[in-house]
Design a protein around this motif. Sequence first.
Motif, short mmCIF file in Angstrom:
data_model
loop_
_atom_site.label_atom_id
_atom_site.label_comp_id
_atom_site.label_asym_id
_atom_site.label_seq_id
_atom_site.Cartn_x
_atom_site.Cartn_y
_atom_site.Cartn_z
N HIS A 123 0.77 -1.14 0.01
CA HIS A 123 0.01 0.20 0.13
C HIS A 123 0.84 1.22 0.20
O HIS A 123 2.04 1.12 0.59
N LEU A 124 0.46 2.16 -0.79
CA LEU A 124 1.39 3.51 -0.86
C LEU A 124 0.27 4.62 -0.23
O LEU A 124 -0.40 4.80 -0.89
N GLY A 125 0.66 5.37 0.99
CA GLY A 125 0.00 6.42 1.46
C GLY A 125 0.63 7.52 1.76
O GLY A 125 1.91 7.53 1.78
N TRP A 126 -0.24 8.37 2.30
CA TRP A 126 -0.01 9.89 2.69
C TRP A 126 -0.28 10.01 4.05
O TRP A 126 -1.66 9.91 4.39
N PHE A 127 0.62 10.45 4.97
CA PHE A 127 0.26 10.92 6.14
C PHE A 127 1.07 12.40 6.48
O PHE A 127 1.52 12.65 5.48
N ARG A 171 0.89 11.95 14.20
CA ARG A 171 0.69 11.89 12.80
C ARG A 171 -0.88 11.46 12.31
O ARG A 171 -1.08 10.32 12.88
N GLU A 172 -1.17 11.84 11.12
CA GLU A 172 -2.53 11.79 10.74
C GLU A 172 -2.70 11.27 9.21
O GLU A 172 -1.91 11.44 8.39
N PHE A 173 -3.60 10.03 9.42
CA PHE A 173 -3.83 9.60 7.98
C PHE A 173 -4.45 10.48 7.17
O PHE A 173 -5.40 11.32 7.32
N VAL A 174 -3.83 10.66 5.63
CA VAL A 174 -4.40 11.34 4.79
C VAL A 174 -5.29 10.58 3.66
O VAL A 174 -6.21 10.75 3.37
N ALA A 175 -4.43 9.77 3.00
CA ALA A 175 -4.99 8.77 1.88
C ALA A 175 -3.90 7.89 1.82
O ALA A 175 -2.90 7.88 1.93
N VAL A 176 -4.54 6.78 1.09
CA VAL A 176 -3.61 5.52 0.90
C VAL A 176 -4.23 4.94 -0.71
O VAL A 176 -5.57 4.92 -0.94
N LEU A 177 -3.41 4.60 -1.21
CA LEU A 177 -3.71 3.63 -2.58
C LEU A 177 -3.19 2.30 -2.33
O LEU A 177 -2.14 2.05 -1.88
N SER A 178 -4.06 1.48 -1.96
CA SER A 178 -3.84 -0.02 -1.93
C SER A 178 -3.32 -0.89 -2.78
O SER A 178 -3.35 -0.50 -3.86
N TYR A 232 -8.45 5.09 -0.20
CA TYR A 232 -9.21 5.59 0.94
C TYR A 232 -8.54 6.90 1.39
O TYR A 232 -7.52 7.25 1.25
N TYR A 233 -9.58 7.67 2.15
CA TYR A 233 -9.10 9.14 2.46
C TYR A 233 -9.58 9.28 4.09
O TYR A 233 -10.63 8.79 4.60
N GLY A 234 -8.65 10.36 4.52
CA GLY A 234 -9.44 10.85 6.01
C GLY A 234 -10.28 11.76 5.86
O GLY A 234 -10.43 12.10 4.77
N ASP A 235 -11.06 11.86 6.78
CA ASP A 235 -12.07 12.48 6.70
C ASP A 235 -12.10 13.85 6.63
O ASP A 235 -12.89 14.50 5.99
N SER A 236 -11.08 14.37 6.99
CA SER A 236 -10.56 16.04 7.03
C SER A 236 -10.30 16.29 5.64
O SER A 236 -10.22 17.51 5.37
N ILE A 281 -5.48 -0.34 7.68
CA ILE A 281 -4.74 0.58 6.61
C ILE A 281 -4.61 2.13 6.90
O ILE A 281 -4.02 2.77 6.24
N ARG A 282 -5.45 2.73 7.96
CA ARG A 282 -5.24 4.01 8.41
C ARG A 282 -4.53 4.50 9.50
O ARG A 282 -3.88 5.44 9.87
N ASP A 283 -3.52 3.23 10.00
CA ASP A 283 -2.75 3.13 11.21
C ASP A 283 -1.34 3.40 10.84
O ASP A 283 -0.83 2.42 10.18
N PRO A 284 -0.74 4.73 10.91
CA PRO A 284 0.34 4.65 10.77
C PRO A 284 1.82 3.77 11.06
O PRO A 284 2.62 3.55 10.70
N ASN A 285 1.21 3.30 12.34
CA ASN A 285 2.16 2.13 12.86
C ASN A 285 2.18 0.82 11.85
O ASN A 285 3.25 0.14 12.25
N MET A 286 1.42 0.82 10.92
CA MET A 286 1.29 -0.48 10.29
C MET A 286 2.18 -0.38 9.00
O MET A 286 2.28 -1.10 8.20
N TYR A 287 2.88 0.93 8.91
CA TYR A 287 3.66 1.30 7.56
C TYR A 287 5.23 0.96 7.92
O TYR A 287 5.54 1.61 9.08
N THR A 288 5.84 0.45 7.21
CA THR A 288 7.32 -0.02 7.55
C THR A 288 8.32 1.01 6.88
O THR A 288 9.38 1.05 7.35
N SER A 289 8.01 1.56 5.89
CA SER A 289 9.00 2.59 5.02
C SER A 289 8.31 3.90 4.93
O SER A 289 7.04 4.03 4.61
#
Length: 124
Positions: free
Chosen positions: A33-37, A45-52, A58-62, A105-113
């Motif tokens: 998954h490639l995402g933006w926080f 750190r806040e979830f913004v969007a991800v391309l699975s 998927y997008y953050g509500d804000s 998928i919205r949890d930054p702790n689940m991203y490794t790079s």
Amino acid sequence: QAPLLESGGGLVQPGGSLRLSCLASGSTSNSYHLGWFRQAPGKDREFVAVLSRTSHTYYGDSVKGRFSISRGDVKNTVYLQMNTLKPEDTAVYYCAAGRAVLSSIRDPNMYTSWGQGTQVTVSS
């Protein structure tokens, strides 16, 4: 060396637009998954969007309805198009790669790079 490199940040007036780019290494972009926080001073750190991995978005509500994540024509590039920017969008934006299950998928702790981050400032 991080396999992710962001670019495209800067200063923009409220209501303006910016496009961020994330260049991922070949091994990262193919099966992650490639995402933006984003992270503003003094905030988590806040979830913004991800391309699975399956190309779902998927997008953050804000940011829903204002931001758009997409894969670029250039191989291994992911974009974050940001429209109708608000002062509260001001933050350092990070590109991230991970293999989280969809429920996380919205949890930054689940991203490794992570990339090094790019500053976005929305101000008049």
